[in-house]
Design a protein around this motif. Structure first.
Motif, short mmCIF file in Angstrom:
data_model
loop_
_atom_site.label_atom_id
_atom_site.label_comp_id
_atom_site.label_asym_id
_atom_site.label_seq_id
_atom_site.Cartn_x
_atom_site.Cartn_y
_atom_site.Cartn_z
N LEU A 89 0.84 -1.19 0.00
CA LEU A 89 0.00 0.00 0.00
C LEU A 89 0.88 1.24 0.00
O LEU A 89 1.76 1.39 0.85
N CYS A 90 0.68 2.11 -0.97
CA CYS A 90 1.43 3.36 -1.08
C CYS A 90 0.46 4.51 -0.85
O CYS A 90 -0.57 4.59 -1.52
N GLU A 91 0.79 5.39 0.08
CA GLU A 91 -0.16 6.44 0.45
C GLU A 91 0.47 7.82 0.41
O GLU A 91 1.62 7.99 0.84
N GLY A 92 -0.27 8.78 -0.06
CA GLY A 92 0.18 10.16 -0.09
C GLY A 92 0.73 10.56 -1.44
O GLY A 92 1.27 9.74 -2.18
N PRO A 93 0.63 11.83 -1.80
CA PRO A 93 1.03 12.28 -3.13
C PRO A 93 2.51 12.11 -3.43
O PRO A 93 2.89 11.79 -4.56
N GLN A 94 3.39 12.32 -2.43
CA GLN A 94 4.81 12.22 -2.71
C GLN A 94 5.23 10.79 -3.02
O GLN A 94 5.96 10.53 -3.99
N VAL A 95 4.77 9.85 -2.21
CA VAL A 95 5.12 8.44 -2.45
C VAL A 95 4.54 7.97 -3.79
O VAL A 95 5.23 7.32 -4.59
N VAL A 96 3.28 8.31 -4.04
CA VAL A 96 2.65 7.89 -5.29
C VAL A 96 3.34 8.55 -6.49
O VAL A 96 3.54 7.92 -7.53
N ARG A 97 3.73 9.81 -6.35
CA ARG A 97 4.42 10.50 -7.44
C ARG A 97 5.73 9.79 -7.80
O ARG A 97 6.05 9.59 -8.99
N GLU A 98 6.50 9.38 -6.78
CA GLU A 98 7.76 8.69 -7.05
C GLU A 98 7.53 7.30 -7.63
O GLU A 98 8.30 6.83 -8.47
N THR A 126 9.35 8.34 1.71
CA THR A 126 8.86 9.40 0.81
C THR A 126 9.22 9.12 -0.65
O THR A 126 9.51 10.04 -1.42
N GLY A 127 9.20 7.85 -1.01
CA GLY A 127 9.45 7.49 -2.40
C GLY A 127 10.83 6.93 -2.66
O GLY A 127 11.08 6.37 -3.73
N SER A 128 11.75 7.03 -1.71
CA SER A 128 13.10 6.50 -1.92
C SER A 128 13.10 4.99 -2.08
O SER A 128 14.05 4.43 -2.64
N LEU A 129 12.07 4.34 -1.62
CA LEU A 129 11.95 2.89 -1.80
C LEU A 129 11.99 2.52 -3.28
O LEU A 129 12.37 1.41 -3.64
N PHE A 130 11.60 3.47 -4.15
CA PHE A 130 11.56 3.21 -5.59
C PHE A 130 12.82 3.69 -6.32
O PHE A 130 12.89 3.65 -7.54
#
Length: 264
Positions: free
Chosen positions: A29-38, A162-166
């Motif tokens: 589950l990815c939540e929030g605009p920053q995580v989803v954007r990345e 905050t998206g660094s996972l990607f």
């Protein structure tokens, strides 16, 4: 539009907050605009579904458009339904379901690998996610989490990155001994942090070598096994009156010390 918070879709997405469901499905589950954007920008091939409230769709139309263009299923959801899907108390109106993307340890490191963070028995999701974010910021090649550490696909970890996972390779579920063995075989030195170690500023040129920084449990520190496996035990000096540094802060200092030395 998904209206009801009790719909089958909502229950299915909400279930990804549980580790067992994530393990069974291979999803997160990815939540929030920053995580989803990345996610959409860097690893859109992992995205499966995207859900937005009407307000979020109006605020982030480019995310929905990019997702649709990549073949991702996009649906609107009511505020109530979206809140039931989300893991936070005050959701920002956007969640995504994505495939997990663990990398086998043997495929993660090679002779070109310069900087890796290794988390052993790190249990706090916020700490783990923040360390992964710091590793990404410092230009690290990979993050390795032993099997006794928190699941990197826990929603709280995913948010904290905050998206660094990607952005960098992640290995999970390995033993400490296997991780250290593979990293050392790839030519990396293993540095462990401990209050009784040699001060970080005294390492000098050693910091420019390919390095894996090993961090242990938040409450108990690194284990005796970790200290025995390390090439060197290093401390971060405290010059003020603070009792200690938290794990994420200490990790950030160490990772950047290596990054500065390696990049000259």
């Amino acid at each position: 539009m998904i209206e009801s918070a009790r719909s089958a879709v909502v229950k299915r997405v909400r279930a990804l907050r549980q580790k067992q469901t994530r393990s069974e499905t291979g999803l997160m589950l990815c939540e929030g605009p920053q995580v989803v954007r990345e996610l959409i920008r860097h690893r859109v091939e992992l995205a499966v579904e995207l859900y937005l409230t009407t307000a979020a769709h109006e605020r982030y139309p480019e995310l929905a458009a990019q997702a649709i263009g990549a073949g991702v299923q996009v649906e609107l959801a009511s505020e109530e339904a979206l809140a039931a899907m989300a893991d936070t108390q005050t959701p920002q109106g956007i969640v995504a379901v994505a495939r997990q993307s663990p990398v086998a340890l043997r495929d993660l490191v090679d002779t070109d690998t310069r900087l890796v963070v290794l988390l052993d028995e790190v249990r706090d999701p916020g700490n783990a996610g923040t360390v992964i974010r710091a590793a990404d910021s410092a230009g690290a090649d990979a993050a390795v989490l032993t099997g006794t550490s928190v699941d990197p696909y826990n929603p709280k970890v995913v948010r904290a990155t905050t998206g660094s996972l990607f952005h960098l390779g992640v290995t999970t579920g390995v033993t400490l001994a296997a991780a250290v063995g593979a990293l050392r075989d790839a030519g990396l030195q293993i540095l462990v942090t401990d209050m009784a170690g040699e001060p970080l500023p005294t390492l000098g040129e050693a910091l420019s070598r390919p390095t894996a920084w090993l961090f242990g449990n938040e409450a108990h520190g690194v284990s005796a096994e970790a200290r025995a496996l390390a090439d060197r035990v290093v401390s971060v000096p405290i010059y003020g009156a603070a009792e200690s540094l938290n794990l994420a802060t200490a990790a950030s200092v160490c990772l950047y010390a290596s990054a500065f030395a390696q990049r000259g």
